[in-house]
Design an enzyme around this catalytic site. Structure first.
Site, mmCIF file in Angstrom:
data_model
loop_
_atom_site.group_PDB
_atom_site.id
_atom_site.type_symbol
_atom_site.label_atom_id
_atom_site.label_comp_id
_atom_site.label_asym_id
_atom_site.label_seq_id
_atom_site.Cartn_x
_atom_site.Cartn_y
_atom_site.Cartn_z
ATOM 1 N N LYS A 80 -52.169 -34.823 -25.819
ATOM 2 C CA LYS A 80 -51.469 -33.506 -26.289
ATOM 3 C C LYS A 80 -52.353 -32.530 -25.620
ATOM 4 C CE LYS A 80 -47.303 -32.329 -27.725
ATOM 5 N NZ LYS A 80 -45.978 -33.357 -27.374
ATOM 6 N N GLY A 186 -26.745 -29.763 -28.787
ATOM 7 C CA GLY A 186 -27.708 -28.999 -27.573
ATOM 8 C C GLY A 186 -27.821 -30.070 -26.185
ATOM 9 N N VAL A 188 -29.438 -32.811 -25.754
ATOM 10 C CA VAL A 188 -29.180 -34.147 -26.135
ATOM 11 C C VAL A 188 -27.909 -34.430 -26.811
ATOM 12 C CG1 VAL A 188 -30.457 -36.331 -26.850
ATOM 13 C CG2 VAL A 188 -31.739 -34.556 -26.065
ATOM 14 N N TYR A 190 -24.945 -33.134 -27.096
ATOM 15 C CA TYR A 190 -23.723 -32.826 -26.285
ATOM 16 C C TYR A 190 -23.532 -34.138 -25.209
ATOM 17 C CZ TYR A 190 -19.336 -31.437 -24.349
ATOM 18 O OH TYR A 190 -17.923 -31.630 -24.000
HETATM 19 P P1 NAD Z 1 -31.590 -28.335 -27.962
HETATM 20 O O1 NAD Z 1 -32.315 -26.941 -28.621
HETATM 21 O O2 NAD Z 1 -31.050 -28.075 -26.913
HETATM 22 O O3 NAD Z 1 -30.510 -28.550 -28.971
HETATM 23 C C1 NAD Z 1 -30.786 -28.432 -30.352
HETATM 24 C C2 NAD Z 1 -29.334 -27.997 -31.017
HETATM 25 O O4 NAD Z 1 -29.253 -27.990 -32.475
HETATM 26 C C3 NAD Z 1 -29.029 -26.447 -30.715
HETATM 27 O O5 NAD Z 1 -27.759 -26.563 -30.248
HETATM 28 C C4 NAD Z 1 -29.331 -25.831 -31.814
HETATM 29 O O6 NAD Z 1 -28.200 -24.671 -32.097
HETATM 30 C C5 NAD Z 1 -28.886 -26.749 -33.087
HETATM 31 N N1 NAD Z 1 -29.385 -26.469 -34.415
HETATM 32 C C6 NAD Z 1 -30.372 -26.185 -34.643
HETATM 33 N N2 NAD Z 1 -30.513 -26.210 -36.170
HETATM 34 C C7 NAD Z 1 -29.424 -26.577 -36.605
HETATM 35 C C8 NAD Z 1 -29.079 -26.990 -37.572
HETATM 36 N N3 NAD Z 1 -29.523 -26.696 -39.005
HETATM 37 N N4 NAD Z 1 -27.625 -27.701 -37.990
HETATM 38 C C9 NAD Z 1 -27.079 -27.824 -36.624
HETATM 39 N N5 NAD Z 1 -27.321 -27.769 -35.660
HETATM 40 C C10 NAD Z 1 -28.514 -26.902 -35.551
HETATM 41 O O7 NAD Z 1 -32.570 -29.234 -28.161
HETATM 42 P P2 NAD Z 1 -32.286 -30.716 -27.413
HETATM 43 O O8 NAD Z 1 -33.199 -30.869 -26.213
HETATM 44 O O9 NAD Z 1 -31.047 -31.233 -27.398
HETATM 45 O O10 NAD Z 1 -33.370 -31.814 -28.467
HETATM 46 C C11 NAD Z 1 -32.688 -32.063 -29.728
HETATM 47 C C12 NAD Z 1 -33.577 -32.649 -30.608
HETATM 48 O O11 NAD Z 1 -34.298 -34.133 -29.685
HETATM 49 C C13 NAD Z 1 -34.874 -31.926 -30.985
HETATM 50 O O12 NAD Z 1 -35.618 -32.187 -32.250
HETATM 51 C C14 NAD Z 1 -35.860 -32.474 -29.790
HETATM 52 O O13 NAD Z 1 -37.431 -32.339 -30.143
HETATM 53 C C15 NAD Z 1 -35.583 -34.011 -29.812
HETATM 54 N N6 NAD Z 1 -36.039 -34.495 -28.342
HETATM 55 C C16 NAD Z 1 -35.444 -33.958 -27.226
HETATM 56 C C17 NAD Z 1 -35.984 -34.529 -26.154
HETATM 57 C C18 NAD Z 1 -35.597 -34.089 -24.663
HETATM 58 O O14 NAD Z 1 -35.544 -34.710 -23.711
HETATM 59 N N7 NAD Z 1 -34.556 -32.809 -24.803
HETATM 60 C C19 NAD Z 1 -36.762 -35.628 -26.078
HETATM 61 C C20 NAD Z 1 -37.216 -36.124 -27.315
HETATM 62 C C21 NAD Z 1 -36.751 -35.479 -28.590
#
Ligand code: NAD
Length: 352
Positions: A80, A186, A188, A190
């Site tokens: 990292k 978000g 993931v 959706y």
């Molecule tokens: P994103 O920011 O696109 O979506 C997160 C969503 O959660 C947002 O729409 C936000 O408004 C909502 N949110 C925040 N706080 C909230 C709450 N208290 N209650 C309800 N909704 C809430 O992020 P993402 O890319 O969809 O990732 C989602 C999670 O998965 C994160 O924890 C991220 O670290 C993890 N993750 C993502 C990936 C990736 O490829 N994007 C990979 C591994 C892990």
């Protein structure tokens, strides 16, 4: 400050500090373990209050990547990097190029990719200085999505496959009619909702913003719920896809679901929550195992020869790995998060 006596130090192979005064860059790279291959892990830019806080983060996160890569059947180790500074105020192309030179100075022992505060355009700037920058473009993609370097579609597909396998194990059922509550609509969340809808699941969704919820209600027939009501719903599965520590002492007593399977990182507020979940008969899919689709995606994009199909098959192995964890957890009467850690350690210490 001593690195070797640091509480988060765990036999890390290499910790490097870098300062480029002209570019305004102060950064740290930590390579935790390269037994299985070169270390991969994102670059995070964050307004750390001091270098001690940055060191804490980079040591902890790099170790997590070793475990994640091992459980995802990747020939990769864990690393990292962190940049100290506010990405909205301090980031410049010159700083990103300096970061590229820093990554390059490790000679391929560490590959960087995207994390908080770093966008694909920043990685492209770093890539002008080093070949060891991943996630700058994409050749392979999942299910018709445009390949743009964003691994969220692969993460969502991996979470879907993992959730399906957890439901099969815990409830002896396929997904038809299964009630799933998704926290976070978000990138993931959706896409996970779309997969689940296509598989016949009944959806309950929440977010702190209305856009994703409204889309899920109109396009996927989901039921919208308030963020604070998600835990106590009478559902089969809770899929945390928002922030970390959503399973904590306050939320656990409300949970009626028998499965927790979602994308969020660090879902358990503390490791002991694993035992508490087990006592309650709730099957928890360890977060870093089920959400590894993104890192598998990044790995395939870097391979000279892969294909959409090979990437998809690799992501589908997440379901098999989870079953291995659940079976061993039942056999040894241990929490699934603890068993995942033990299997990962076996894999990266006894390299094949
Ligand atoms: P994103 O920011 O696109 O979506 C997160 C969503 O959660 C947002 O729409 C936000 O408004 C909502 N949110 C925040 N706080 C909230 C709450 N208290 N209650 C309800 N909704 C809430 O992020 P993402 O890319 O969809 O990732 C989602 C999670 O998965 C994160 O924890 C991220 O670290 C993890 N993750 C993502 C990936 C990736 O490829 N994007 C990979 C591994 C892990």
């Amino acid at each position: 400050m001593s690195v070797f006596d640091h509480p988060e130090f765990d036999k890390h192979e290499h910790v490097a500090f870098y300062h480029d005064e002209e570019a305004g860059l102060k950064a740290i790279i930590a390579v935790h373990n390269t037994n299985l291959g070169p270390a991969l892990g994102g670059c995070r830019m964050w307004p750390y209050i001091n270098s001690a806080e940055a060191l804490n983060d980079v040591l902890r996160l790099s170790k997590g990547m070793t475990y994640k890569a091992a459980m995802a059947n990747l020939k990769l180790g864990g690393g990292k990097s962190v940049i100290i500074g506010d990405p909205r105020k301090m980031k410049t192309p010159a700083m990103m190029r300096a970061m590229g030179r820093f990554v390059d100075s490790l000679g391929g022992k560490y590959f960087t990719a995207e994390d908080s505060g770093i966008a694909v355009t920043d990685l492209q700037e770093m890539a002008t200085q080093s070949e060891f920058i991943a996630g700058t473009s994409a050749k392979y993609h999942y299910a018709g999505e445009t390949p743009d370097g964003n691994p969220a579609p692969s993460t969502a597909y991996g979470v879907f496959v993992g959730l399906r396998s957890t439901v099969e194990y815990a409830l002896n059922s396929d997904l038809k009619g299964i009630k799933v509550a998704i926290q976070g609509m978000g990138h993931v969340g959706y896409r996970l909702a779309q997969h689940l809808h296509n598989a016949g699941a009944q959806l309950f969704v929440t977010d702190i913003y209305p856009d994703g919820i409204e889309r899920a209600v109109s396009e996927l027939g989901a039921t919208a719920v308030a963020p604070e009501d998600i835990y106590g719903l009478d559902v089969d599965v809770i899929a945390p896809c928002a922030m970390g520590a959503s399973i904590n002492d306050e939320t656990l007593p409300d949970i009626k679901a028998k499965v927790i399977a979602g994308a969020a990182n660090n879902q358990l507020a503390r490791e002991e929550m694993g035992e508490l979940l087990r006592k309650r008969g709730i099957v928890y899919a360890p977060d870093y195992v089920i959400n590894a689709g993104g890192v598998i995606d990044i790995y395939h994009q870097r391979m000279e020869q892969s294909s959409n199909e090979a990437m998809r098959t690799h992501i589908e192995e997440i379901g098999i790995t989870l079953k291995e964890i659940f079976e061993r957890a039942d056999k040894e009467d241990k929490a699934t998060n603890r068993v995942a850690n033990v299997i990962a350690q076996e894999r990266f210490t006894n390299k094949a």
